[in-house]
Design an enzyme around this catalytic site. Sequence first.
Site, mmCIF file in Angstrom:
data_model
loop_
_atom_site.group_PDB
_atom_site.id
_atom_site.type_symbol
_atom_site.label_atom_id
_atom_site.label_comp_id
_atom_site.label_asym_id
_atom_site.label_seq_id
_atom_site.Cartn_x
_atom_site.Cartn_y
_atom_site.Cartn_z
ATOM 1 N N GLU A 109 -0.336 -6.374 -14.732
ATOM 2 C CA GLU A 109 0.250 -5.049 -15.027
ATOM 3 C C GLU A 109 1.671 -5.171 -15.574
ATOM 4 O O GLU A 109 2.311 -6.219 -15.466
ATOM 5 C CB GLU A 109 0.237 -4.180 -13.775
ATOM 6 C CG GLU A 109 0.994 -4.803 -12.617
ATOM 7 C CD GLU A 109 1.811 -3.797 -11.851
ATOM 8 O OE1 GLU A 109 2.466 -2.940 -12.478
ATOM 9 O OE2 GLU A 109 1.840 -3.909 -10.621
ATOM 10 N N LYS A 128 2.353 -1.692 -0.792
ATOM 11 C CA LYS A 128 3.782 -1.957 -0.629
ATOM 12 C C LYS A 128 4.233 -1.381 0.718
ATOM 13 O O LYS A 128 3.844 -0.283 1.090
ATOM 14 C CB LYS A 128 4.550 -1.355 -1.806
ATOM 15 C CG LYS A 128 4.355 -2.213 -3.066
ATOM 16 C CD LYS A 128 5.188 -1.761 -4.237
ATOM 17 C CE LYS A 128 4.659 -0.502 -4.849
ATOM 18 N NZ LYS A 128 3.359 -0.645 -5.513
HETATM 19 N N1 PSU Z 1 3.702 -4.373 -7.232
HETATM 20 C C1 PSU Z 1 4.975 -4.872 -7.193
HETATM 21 N N2 PSU Z 1 5.960 -4.091 -7.765
HETATM 22 C C2 PSU Z 1 5.685 -2.877 -8.378
HETATM 23 C C3 PSU Z 1 4.340 -2.383 -8.413
HETATM 24 C C4 PSU Z 1 3.395 -3.176 -7.823
HETATM 25 O O1 PSU Z 1 5.230 -5.960 -6.646
HETATM 26 O O2 PSU Z 1 6.599 -2.238 -8.890
HETATM 27 C C5 PSU Z 1 4.029 -1.041 -9.097
HETATM 28 C C6 PSU Z 1 2.565 -0.966 -9.520
HETATM 29 O O3 PSU Z 1 2.519 -0.755 -10.908
HETATM 30 C C7 PSU Z 1 2.005 0.217 -8.764
HETATM 31 C C8 PSU Z 1 3.214 1.103 -8.668
HETATM 32 O O4 PSU Z 1 0.930 0.804 -9.432
HETATM 33 O O5 PSU Z 1 4.233 0.147 -8.311
HETATM 34 C C9 PSU Z 1 3.002 2.225 -7.664
HETATM 35 O O6 PSU Z 1 3.761 3.337 -8.044
HETATM 36 P P1 PSU Z 1 3.486 4.795 -7.402
HETATM 37 O O7 PSU Z 1 3.754 4.595 -5.937
HETATM 38 O O8 PSU Z 1 4.473 5.734 -8.064
HETATM 39 O O9 PSU Z 1 2.052 5.144 -7.686
#
Ligand code: PSU
Length: 299
Positions: free
Chosen positions: A23, A155
């Site tokens: 990604e 996360k």
């Molecule tokens: N994994 C990491 N760092 C990140 C992400 C994933 O180590 O920044 C990103 C991914 O792209 C994931 C996003 O889809 O964070 C989630 O964002 P949100 O909570 O706004 O959906």
Amino acid sequence: MDIKFGNSVREAQAAKAPVVALESTVISHGLPFPQNLETAFNVEQIVASVGATPATIAVLDGTICCGLSRDELNRLATEDGIRKISRRDIAIAAAKRLTAATTVATTTLIAHAAGIEVFATGGIGGVHRGYAADVSADLPELASTPITVVCSGPKIILDVAATREWLETYGITVLGWKCDEMPGFYSRTSGMPVDERVESAEEAAAIIRTRDKLGLNGAVLVAAPVPAEFEIELAEVESLIEEALHAAERQNVKGKETTPFLLSALVEKSGGRTLAANIALLKNNAHVAAEIAVALKQS
Ligand code: PSU
Ligand code: MN
């Protein structure tokens, strides 16, 4: 879906060789410069070293791209104003010729449309703490896409228990990569169980292939813990998260800004230790994903 493939990805797919999707939100919004660019290069190299072809996914000037050049990775790591896009934003980005970084949700959607079976990331999105209506678009996308995502759990800035329940309710299988507990991103533990422990890429591949034969539509998450030397214990990270959440509230951070804000606040509060952990787990997950992509082609 109109997708522009990089040469190496096109060749690998024509030869039915293993490919791993990566990604781009983690590059543009998840890590600071210059570590974001170094990590983008390094994870691609790690995938290649295992014998799979890396395919970083992003939208460049409105074109959906699968497999980027070094210059294109450089753009994502350095340009200002790169939009973080989820499913809802893809048509906007394409129509308005924007350059945009894809989240887990969007990368999953595009990788599946491109015929790629395995995808590596850091941590997936989930249910946010204190605001149960803020559910990452990553979750419904994973629930409806038969792909394999290698990650280190959700996360840890999220409500991990609520996210674990969501995964269960919507039929996303969580395999523990040589572990019994779902990893907690910077920590190797979270207190939540996985559905099944796997010891090898072949064992994971057998479950993934069976899912496909059964026609089940949900993703398989292969959850791999951060390498032990980079781990930050759960109790320690919790106090930092409390501080970061308060800062987000004070500064009225909302919507898609929330996750990048919290991750960068933690880097600052931990003196860079969460950054080192994040990079280490991204590299490890790329390795595991490549092993599984190779095993799937042999199964
Ligand atoms: N994994 C990491 N760092 C990140 C992400 C994933 O180590 O920044 C990103 C991914 O792209 C994931 C996003 O889809 O964070 C989630 O964002 P949100 O909570 O706004 O959906
Ligand atoms: Mn959100």
